[in-house]
Design a protein around this motif. Sequence first.
Motif, mmCIF file in Angstrom:
data_model
loop_
_atom_site.group_PDB
_atom_site.id
_atom_site.type_symbol
_atom_site.label_atom_id
_atom_site.label_comp_id
_atom_site.label_asym_id
_atom_site.label_seq_id
_atom_site.Cartn_x
_atom_site.Cartn_y
_atom_site.Cartn_z
ATOM 1 N N THR A 93 0.978 -1.186 0.122
ATOM 2 C CA THR A 93 0.017 -0.063 0.022
ATOM 3 C C THR A 93 0.797 1.351 -0.011
ATOM 4 O O THR A 93 0.966 1.918 -0.493
ATOM 5 C CB THR A 93 -0.994 -0.622 1.101
ATOM 6 N N VAL B 119 -1.257 10.906 8.199
ATOM 7 C CA VAL B 119 -2.419 10.977 9.500
ATOM 8 C C VAL B 119 -2.718 9.479 9.773
ATOM 9 O O VAL B 119 -3.062 8.259 8.987
ATOM 10 C CB VAL B 119 -3.966 11.581 9.314
ATOM 11 N N GLY B 120 -2.031 8.536 10.862
ATOM 12 C CA GLY B 120 -2.465 7.606 11.000
ATOM 13 C C GLY B 120 -0.531 6.627 10.991
ATOM 14 O O GLY B 120 0.459 6.873 10.324
ATOM 15 N N ARG B 121 -0.231 5.826 12.163
ATOM 16 C CA ARG B 121 1.017 5.661 12.594
ATOM 17 C C ARG B 121 0.776 3.640 12.151
ATOM 18 O O ARG B 121 1.702 3.478 13.233
ATOM 19 C CB ARG B 121 1.587 5.649 13.600
ATOM 20 N N SER B 122 0.585 3.119 11.456
ATOM 21 C CA SER B 122 0.171 1.301 11.751
ATOM 22 C C SER B 122 1.936 1.303 10.811
ATOM 23 O O SER B 122 2.180 2.288 10.328
ATOM 24 C CB SER B 122 -0.748 0.907 10.959
ATOM 25 N N THR C 166 -4.019 9.126 17.194
ATOM 26 C CA THR C 166 -4.877 9.772 18.162
ATOM 27 C C THR C 166 -4.058 10.567 19.820
ATOM 28 O O THR C 166 -4.412 11.168 20.496
ATOM 29 C CB THR C 166 -5.811 9.112 19.106
ATOM 30 N N ILE D 181 -4.341 18.080 15.879
ATOM 31 C CA ILE D 181 -4.521 17.283 14.642
ATOM 32 C C ILE D 181 -4.828 18.126 13.748
ATOM 33 O O ILE D 181 -3.881 18.619 12.562
ATOM 34 C CB ILE D 181 -4.878 16.315 14.245
ATOM 35 N N ALA E 213 -4.781 8.152 6.494
ATOM 36 C CA ALA E 213 -4.972 6.324 6.584
ATOM 37 C C ALA E 213 -4.860 6.617 8.159
ATOM 38 O O ALA E 213 -4.517 5.744 9.239
ATOM 39 C CB ALA E 213 -3.675 5.194 6.431
ATOM 40 N N ALA E 214 -6.371 6.615 8.866
ATOM 41 C CA ALA E 214 -7.054 6.594 9.745
ATOM 42 C C ALA E 214 -8.405 5.672 9.992
ATOM 43 O O ALA E 214 -7.888 5.355 11.623
ATOM 44 C CB ALA E 214 -7.425 8.132 10.339
ATOM 45 N N GLY E 215 -8.224 5.368 9.038
ATOM 46 C CA GLY E 215 -9.692 3.772 9.292
ATOM 47 C C GLY E 215 -10.194 4.667 9.834
ATOM 48 O O GLY E 215 -11.625 4.499 10.149
ATOM 49 N N GLN E 216 -10.851 6.250 9.807
ATOM 50 C CA GLN E 216 -12.341 6.621 9.928
ATOM 51 C C GLN E 216 -12.894 7.424 9.420
ATOM 52 O O GLN E 216 -12.422 8.451 9.181
ATOM 53 C CB GLN E 216 -11.536 7.815 11.119
ATOM 54 N N VAL F 88 -5.939 6.929 2.163
ATOM 55 C CA VAL F 88 -5.809 5.282 1.593
ATOM 56 C C VAL F 88 -6.944 4.657 2.464
ATOM 57 O O VAL F 88 -7.345 3.925 2.184
ATOM 58 C CB VAL F 88 -4.750 5.248 3.103
ATOM 59 N N VAL G 238 -10.396 2.917 4.456
ATOM 60 C CA VAL G 238 -11.769 2.160 3.485
ATOM 61 C C VAL G 238 -12.464 1.958 4.364
ATOM 62 O O VAL G 238 -12.576 0.751 4.927
ATOM 63 C CB VAL G 238 -11.497 1.396 2.359
ATOM 64 N N THR H 139 -2.475 -1.875 -4.377
ATOM 65 C CA THR H 139 -2.209 -2.452 -3.875
ATOM 66 C C THR H 139 -1.801 -3.900 -4.151
ATOM 67 O O THR H 139 -0.715 -4.538 -4.148
ATOM 68 C CB THR H 139 -2.939 -2.838 -2.516
HETATM 69 P P1 NAP Z 1 -5.187 0.875 11.565
HETATM 70 O O1 NAP Z 1 -3.709 0.120 12.421
HETATM 71 O O2 NAP Z 1 -5.775 1.346 12.613
HETATM 72 O O3 NAP Z 1 -4.641 2.425 12.090
HETATM 73 C C1 NAP Z 1 -4.546 4.009 11.928
HETATM 74 C C2 NAP Z 1 -4.043 4.802 12.804
HETATM 75 O O4 NAP Z 1 -4.765 6.496 12.413
HETATM 76 C C3 NAP Z 1 -3.687 4.185 14.228
HETATM 77 O O5 NAP Z 1 -2.331 4.605 14.067
HETATM 78 C C4 NAP Z 1 -4.403 5.741 14.719
HETATM 79 O O6 NAP Z 1 -3.629 6.283 15.412
HETATM 80 C C5 NAP Z 1 -4.827 6.448 13.564
HETATM 81 N N1 NAP Z 1 -6.060 7.384 13.493
HETATM 82 C C6 NAP Z 1 -6.890 6.400 13.429
HETATM 83 N N2 NAP Z 1 -8.331 8.076 14.474
HETATM 84 C C7 NAP Z 1 -7.776 9.158 13.598
HETATM 85 C C8 NAP Z 1 -8.201 10.258 13.914
HETATM 86 N N3 NAP Z 1 -9.132 10.354 13.710
HETATM 87 N N4 NAP Z 1 -7.358 11.413 13.838
HETATM 88 C C9 NAP Z 1 -5.020 10.662 13.835
HETATM 89 N N5 NAP Z 1 -5.245 9.570 13.534
HETATM 90 C C10 NAP Z 1 -6.489 8.787 14.333
HETATM 91 O O7 NAP Z 1 -5.217 1.435 10.175
HETATM 92 P P2 NAP Z 1 -4.421 1.294 8.498
HETATM 93 O O8 NAP Z 1 -4.152 -0.313 9.174
HETATM 94 O O9 NAP Z 1 -3.294 1.648 8.666
HETATM 95 O O10 NAP Z 1 -4.995 1.520 7.311
HETATM 96 C C11 NAP Z 1 -5.913 2.471 7.941
HETATM 97 C C12 NAP Z 1 -6.790 3.115 6.660
HETATM 98 O O11 NAP Z 1 -6.414 2.690 5.368
HETATM 99 C C13 NAP Z 1 -8.347 1.749 6.636
HETATM 100 O O12 NAP Z 1 -9.565 2.197 5.951
HETATM 101 C C14 NAP Z 1 -7.443 0.301 6.024
HETATM 102 O O13 NAP Z 1 -8.649 -0.181 5.363
HETATM 103 C C15 NAP Z 1 -7.254 1.006 4.872
HETATM 104 N N6 NAP Z 1 -6.514 0.572 3.886
HETATM 105 C C16 NAP Z 1 -6.444 0.744 2.798
HETATM 106 C C17 NAP Z 1 -5.564 0.055 2.141
HETATM 107 C C18 NAP Z 1 -5.693 -0.227 0.314
HETATM 108 O O14 NAP Z 1 -5.000 -1.208 -0.438
HETATM 109 N N7 NAP Z 1 -6.727 0.744 -0.390
HETATM 110 C C19 NAP Z 1 -4.285 -0.865 2.522
HETATM 111 C C20 NAP Z 1 -4.146 -0.781 3.938
HETATM 112 C C21 NAP Z 1 -5.345 0.416 4.599
HETATM 113 P P3 NAP Z 1 -3.063 5.429 16.916
HETATM 114 O O15 NAP Z 1 -2.081 4.531 16.544
HETATM 115 O O16 NAP Z 1 -3.386 6.648 17.876
HETATM 116 O O17 NAP Z 1 -4.469 4.829 17.099
#
Ligand code: NAP
Length: 295
Positions: free
Chosen positions: A142, A165-168, A195, A200, A213-216, A234, A236, A276
Motif C-alpha cells: 500500500t 495521518v496514522g501510524r500503523s 490519536t 491534528i 490512513a486513519a480508518g475513520q 488511503v 476504506v 495495492t
Molecule cells: P489502523 O491500523 O487502524 O491504524 C490507524 C491509525 O490512524 C492509527 O495509528 C490511529 O492512531 C490513527 N487514527 C485513527 N483515527 C484517527 C484520527 N481521527 N485522527 C488521527 N489519527 C487517527 O489502520 P491501517 O491498517 O493503517 O489502515 C488505515 C485505513 O486504510 C483503513 O481504513 C484501512 O481499511 C485502509 N487501508 C487501505 C488499503 C488499500 O489497499 N486501499 C490498505 C491498507 C489499509 P493510534 O495509533 O493512536 O491508534
Amino acid sequence: MAAKVISGKEVAQQIRAEIKVEVDELKQKHNVVPGLVTILVGENPASISYVTAKGKTAKELGYNSIQDDQPGDISEEDLLALVDRYNKDDSIHGILVQLPLPKHIDANKVLYAINPDKDVDGFHPVNVGKLVIGEAIFKPCTPAGIQELLIRGGAETKGAHTVIVGRSNIVGKPIANMLIQKGPGANSTVTVVHTGTKDIAYHTKQADILIVAAGQPKAVTADMVKEGAAVIDVGVNRIGMTPEGKAKLVGDVDYEPVKEKASLITPVPGGVGPMTITMLMKNTLAAYKYSLNEK
Ligand code: NAP
C-alpha cells in the motif's frame, strides 16, 4: 478550482502493462515465470475476495499463481511447515500469507518464518529494516502504491512538507520511512500524526502533501486542508449497511469539500485500492528478478 483526480485504476493498469512487458522478456530469456503463492487460512469472506483478486491479477500477468487454501483449524506448526516448504521451492518467488490469521496462530511467528527474499508483502523485520535504511527490495504494497500515485500524479515530494495521518505498521510508519529517504519520489519533510497528537488540524493544515490512513470516515475535513495540497486518501470504510448487507464505500477524507480545496486528490474507491495488488505484482517481479540475478 477543483482538484485533479488521480485514478488509481488507470495508474495501476499502466504499471501492470509495464510489468507484463518485462515478464514476457524475462520469460523468453530464462524460460521461467514469476511464482506467487497465496496462503489462505479459513473462510473469512473479505480475505477470500482479496486472495481471489490477487490470484486473478497474477494469472493475467503470466505468473505461476498458486492459491493454497488451508482449513481454519490448521495448527501453527503445520502452517510453519507449509511456509518452509514454499521457502525451499525454487519455482516460488513470492509468499504471501493472507491476514488476519485465526487467533490460535501467532501471526508474527508465521510472517517472520517467510524467507525475507520471498517476503513480497515486505512485513518481515529484515525488510522493514532495509526500508528504514533506504535499501528496500520490497516496499510494503500500500505505501508503495501511494508513492507511485504521487510520482505519476505529478506531486513534487522533494522539499514538500508531507503530513501522514496514522501510524500503523502497514501504512503510516512505512510511508513515513519511504518519504524521508534521500532519493526520487521522496526527500520530503515528514510529520506523522495520530490519536496522541495534541492538535491534528494544526499539522494537517501545513501539509503540501497529506496522506490519510486513519480508518475513520471524515477524519480529515476541508477546514483541516491547505489550499492546493495533494491529498491521498488511503481509508476504506463501509458505511450505511443495509439489511441486505450492502454498504457504501468511503475513504477517510470528506471527499467533495476537500476536492474543492486540494490541487490533487485520490478517490475511494478507485484510488489507492487498485494500486495495492499491482505493487504486490511488482514486488513478486522484483523477487523473481532477484532469483535470476536480474536487478
Ligand atoms: P489502523 O491500523 O487502524 O491504524 C490507524 C491509525 O490512524 C492509527 O495509528 C490511529 O492512531 C490513527 N487514527 C485513527 N483515527 C484517527 C484520527 N481521527 N485522527 C488521527 N489519527 C487517527 O489502520 P491501517 O491498517 O493503517 O489502515 C488505515 C485505513 O486504510 C483503513 O481504513 C484501512 O481499511 C485502509 N487501508 C487501505 C488499503 C488499500 O489497499 N486501499 C490498505 C491498507 C489499509 P493510534 O495509533 O493512536 O491508534
